[in-house]
Design an enzyme around this catalytic site. Sequence first.
Site, mmCIF file in Angstrom:
data_model
loop_
_atom_site.group_PDB
_atom_site.id
_atom_site.type_symbol
_atom_site.label_atom_id
_atom_site.label_comp_id
_atom_site.label_asym_id
_atom_site.label_seq_id
_atom_site.Cartn_x
_atom_site.Cartn_y
_atom_site.Cartn_z
ATOM 1 C CB CYS A 240 -4.343 -25.136 15.136
ATOM 2 S SG CYS A 240 -4.954 -26.975 14.389
ATOM 3 C CB CYS B 33 -6.841 -25.873 12.227
ATOM 4 S SG CYS B 33 -7.073 -26.855 13.743
ATOM 5 C CG ASP B 34 -5.736 -22.202 10.893
ATOM 6 O OD1 ASP B 34 -6.763 -22.604 10.311
ATOM 7 O OD2 ASP B 34 -5.416 -21.722 11.992
#
Length: 326
Positions: free
Chosen positions: A140, A143-144
């Site tokens: 992701c 997300c990261d």
Amino acid sequence: MSETIEKVKCLIIGSGPAGYTAAIYAARANMSPVLYQGAQPGGQLTTTNEVENFPGYPEGITGPEMMIQLQKQAERFEADVRDGWITKVDFSGDVHKVWVNDTKEIHCDTVIISTGASAKYLGLESEQKYLKLGGGVSACAVCDGFFYRNQEVVIVGAGDSACEEAHYLSKLCKKVTMLVRRDEFRASKIMAERVKNTPNIEILFNTETEEVLGDGQVVTGVKVFNNQTDEKHEIPATGFFVAIGHKPNTDIFKDYLDLDETGYIINVPGTSKTNVEGVFVSGDAADHVYRQAITAAGTGCMAALDAERWLAAKDTTFEVNTSIYN
Ligand SMILES: Cc1cc2nc3c(=O)[nH]c(=O)nc-3n(C[C@H](O)[C@H](O)[C@H](O)COP(=O)(O)OP(=O)(O)OC[C@H]3O[C@@H](n4cnc5c(N)ncnc54)[C@H](O)[C@@H]3O)c2cc1C
């Protein structure tokens, strides 16, 4: 011997952000929800360390801790959170039938599906090692990606999502190397062009991952090979992003619900309604676009509100939520 069948007003399948948010709203609306957690209590976020983009946590929070808090919040309003895997459903009649662990049968007035989706990985031992360690493997970018600002990363994939994620990373990272297994993208032309025209994205076609390299704790590089020439080389990188798709956890619903070609449940636009009356969907099980905890939570709220309104319109009279009959 007659089987004991439990009757439930609102059954929630899944314990990610969508399921717990649905449980909070349904419980506060006196729907006495019963929630089954499935094989991954807490859902996908239990596989990540830092969550920094969920509103309300200025210092960030670990995924497992956040999910414990969501569970506690749902239980505070007496949502009935249970262990168990829903193995079969029958949505063909007025009463929605659901089986837990192939044995226990439940009859539900409403069902909220929050079974999420699972990211696909390459399956390499080294990839799984650093994924489990939280040491630089991610599925992701949104997300990261932030954790890899000004660093060099590698991303695997060739579809629209991979192109979108590579482009997202290019705005944060010093360099993005994109590994494409074939000699062309699967993505739409416009997405592929965008990636090709981004100066800090290098695309390696006909290239596959042999090993994710690391120091035992974190990723330090990726060993790749050209599948035409078998030539190998190493790419220095601190992050290894896998963008080869997701599999929605919806197999058990396929005989009753409308799914798209990948298996995502198709909802009535702007609502959580499915094609079956009284069955609602929330979270990643119906979302191939955003796939975030906050959007899952938002649609969990929608599903509980839609279920409540549906029940109110039916004027169903339930004596007690979990009354046993037969
Ligand atoms: C490594 C990683 C890091 C991430 N980091 C972030 C981040 O920082 N911020 C962010 O916003 N998002 C992040 N995400 C995305 C986020 O985790 C998902 O968007 C979100 O968890 C989706 O929530 P959900 O409730 O729809 O489903 P999930 O979280 O996928 O939960 C699904 C639930 O359904 C249950 N289930 C499935 N099938 C059954 C069944 N048959 N019976 C019973 N239960 C069942 C599972 O056990 C699980 O509890 C990350 C994802 C990953 C993989």
